[in-house]
Design a protein around this motif. Sequence first.
Motif, PDB file in Angstrom:
ATOM      1  N   UNK A 111      36.073  15.954 -77.079  1.00  0.00           N
ATOM      2  CA  UNK A 111      37.489  15.891 -76.711  1.00  0.00           C
ATOM      3  C   UNK A 111      38.327  16.814 -77.590  1.00  0.00           C
ATOM      4  N   UNK A 112      38.007  16.875 -78.875  1.00  0.00           N
ATOM      5  CA  UNK A 112      38.759  17.769 -79.764  1.00  0.00           C
ATOM      6  C   UNK A 112      38.617  19.223 -79.316  1.00  0.00           C
ATOM      7  N   UNK A 163      36.996   8.873 -70.568  1.00  0.00           N
ATOM      8  CA  UNK A 163      38.123   8.083 -70.074  1.00  0.00           C
ATOM      9  C   UNK A 163      38.268   6.786 -70.864  1.00  0.00           C
ATOM     10  N   UNK A 164      37.152   6.137 -71.126  1.00  0.00           N
ATOM     11  CA  UNK A 164      37.156   4.822 -71.788  1.00  0.00           C
ATOM     12  C   UNK A 164      37.636   4.939 -73.234  1.00  0.00           C
ATOM     13  N   UNK A 165      37.080   5.884 -73.977  1.00  0.00           N
ATOM     14  CA  UNK A 165      37.411   5.994 -75.395  1.00  0.00           C
ATOM     15  C   UNK A 165      38.763   6.652 -75.645  1.00  0.00           C
ATOM     16  N   UNK A 166      39.293   7.359 -74.638  1.00  0.00           N
ATOM     17  CA  UNK A 166      40.625   7.948 -74.796  1.00  0.00           C
ATOM     18  C   UNK A 166      41.711   7.052 -74.209  1.00  0.00           C
ATOM     19  N   UNK A 167      41.333   5.791 -73.907  1.00  0.00           N
ATOM     20  CA  UNK A 167      42.278   4.787 -73.378  1.00  0.00           C
ATOM     21  C   UNK A 167      42.953   5.275 -72.098  1.00  0.00           C
ATOM     22  N   UNK A 168      42.155   5.889 -71.214  1.00  0.00           N
ATOM     23  CA  UNK A 168      42.695   6.418 -69.966  1.00  0.00           C
ATOM     24  C   UNK A 168      42.251   5.617 -68.746  1.00  0.00           C
ATOM     25  N   UNK A 169      41.725   4.419 -68.977  1.00  0.00           N
ATOM     26  CA  UNK A 169      41.280   3.558 -67.891  1.00  0.00           C
ATOM     27  C   UNK A 169      42.285   2.427 -67.721  1.00  0.00           C
ATOM     28  N   UNK A 170      42.750   2.214 -66.507  1.00  0.00           N
ATOM     29  CA  UNK A 170      43.754   1.177 -66.259  1.00  0.00           C
ATOM     30  C   UNK A 170      43.160  -0.211 -66.485  1.00  0.00           C
ATOM     31  N   UNK A 171      44.031  -1.180 -66.745  1.00  0.00           N
ATOM     32  CA  UNK A 171      43.596  -2.533 -67.070  1.00  0.00           C
ATOM     33  C   UNK A 171      42.849  -3.189 -65.922  1.00  0.00           C
ATOM     34  N   UNK A 172      43.285  -2.942 -64.682  1.00  0.00           N
ATOM     35  CA  UNK A 172      42.607  -3.565 -63.552  1.00  0.00           C
ATOM     36  C   UNK A 172      41.198  -3.018 -63.370  1.00  0.00           C
ATOM     37  N   UNK A 173      41.014  -1.711 -63.637  1.00  0.00           N
ATOM     38  CA  UNK A 173      39.673  -1.134 -63.555  1.00  0.00           C
ATOM     39  C   UNK A 173      38.790  -1.680 -64.671  1.00  0.00           C
ATOM     40  N   UNK A 174      39.348  -1.810 -65.864  1.00  0.00           N
ATOM     41  CA  UNK A 174      38.583  -2.392 -66.969  1.00  0.00           C
ATOM     42  C   UNK A 174      38.142  -3.813 -66.646  1.00  0.00           C
ATOM     43  N   UNK A 175      39.031  -4.591 -66.043  1.00  0.00           N
ATOM     44  CA  UNK A 175      38.694  -5.967 -65.682  1.00  0.00           C
ATOM     45  C   UNK A 175      37.550  -6.003 -64.669  1.00  0.00           C
TER      46      UNK A 175
END
Length: 431
Positions: free
Chosen positions: A202-203, A24-36
């Motif tokens: 992922x590939x 999720x993290x490396x595929x940019x699938x985590x929302x900004x609020x969760x990242x914060x």
Amino acid sequence: MDLLRFITCGSVDDGKSTLIGRLLYDSDSVSLDVLATLEKKRNATNGDAVDLALLTDGLKAEREQGITIDVAHKYFTTPRRKFIITDAPGHVQYTRNMVTGASNADLAIVLVDARQGVIEQTRRHTLLASLLGIRHFVLAVNKLDLVGYDEQIFNKIVADYQAIADYLKINNVVAIPMSALNGDNVVRPSKHLAWYSGPSLLAHLESVPAAADANPHEPRFQVQYVIRPQTEALPDYRGYAGRIQSGVYRVGDRVRILPSGLETVLKAIEVGQKEVTLAEAPQAVVLHLRDDIDVSRGDSIVPVSGHPSVVRELEATLCWMDERPLRAGRKLLVQHHSAVVKASVTAILQKTNIETYESMGTDEAKLNDIVRVRLKTAIPLVADEYRQNRQTGAFILVDDQTGATLAAGLVTATDPEYFTQEVPVEPAFSI
């Protein structure tokens, strides 16, 4: 864009939650609020890296113990495919949770700690995933950073696991070396694995053929609710609501009501309160029949030809989920989607030894045991064998007093002639 459902399984501490978090993290699938929120937790603990396992381990007990207890589902999308991820617990006492998570999966990622190699939970989860009809497997050899990215260790684990796959007749296994914690070969290739020429995880997930959907199978529909408003505006309205389990239904199809065996014609199909000429799995629909016949909740509306078996005796594989052992003669309930019937266990035929896969005689099933049993129902049950249709070949056993779920079951035989044959005993297996 198609959909791939996959489950991560394996032993405790093999890194399943961290792997999903890395995906999720490396595929940019985590929302900004969760990242914060993750950043705040990292700063509060003076950590050097984000704890990616927190993206799936949401229960307080999971975070306190650092383990997965319940099944967690995560969703993400790449430019090529949509995904639903199921994170299953690794502890043996939570095997029942793993069965729940694997029941709808198309692919299983079996994680193995490079330091531990193939262990009992690896065998247990592989067997269960195979029994549950999963046909695509990924052997994810994780934590290679802790063994110096040693190719020989990876090859040894692959050979051990391939022996299991060959024994269980699993044909589609792809082995991928990785470090979920560091992100090696999860989403992007790693310079530490120069000896590996295959795809990243992922590939591979983006390219693996999706499992065949339910539509090629014979049409199956079980009534969940009979709609009879009996109002002035709709005095003669009678519809049968439910979800199409497999196949395609068309207006004008000649159908049979099971278990009664009455035949009629499909007069109309409603989807979202609008009439359509056809509908397919997994749509929720209301079916209307030409003739005014007796149809109740739990009855099946199926084609006249190619219909499922109507049986009062069947053989099934169970994963027993109750603390109380199962013994022959016990009375319980079989819940097969909307249908609930009284039943008894007439015989416990054999138990599978998880370590050797040997079939052994037994007179009881204990928590997390995998056994083959024969069931006899009070009234006829409409079912397919699980290998023919995953939707209509699965059921659960329920305690008739408490309502607790006792076991997950897969129908293995419904042919009466089968029950006159001796039960084949599988030979022991070792690696």
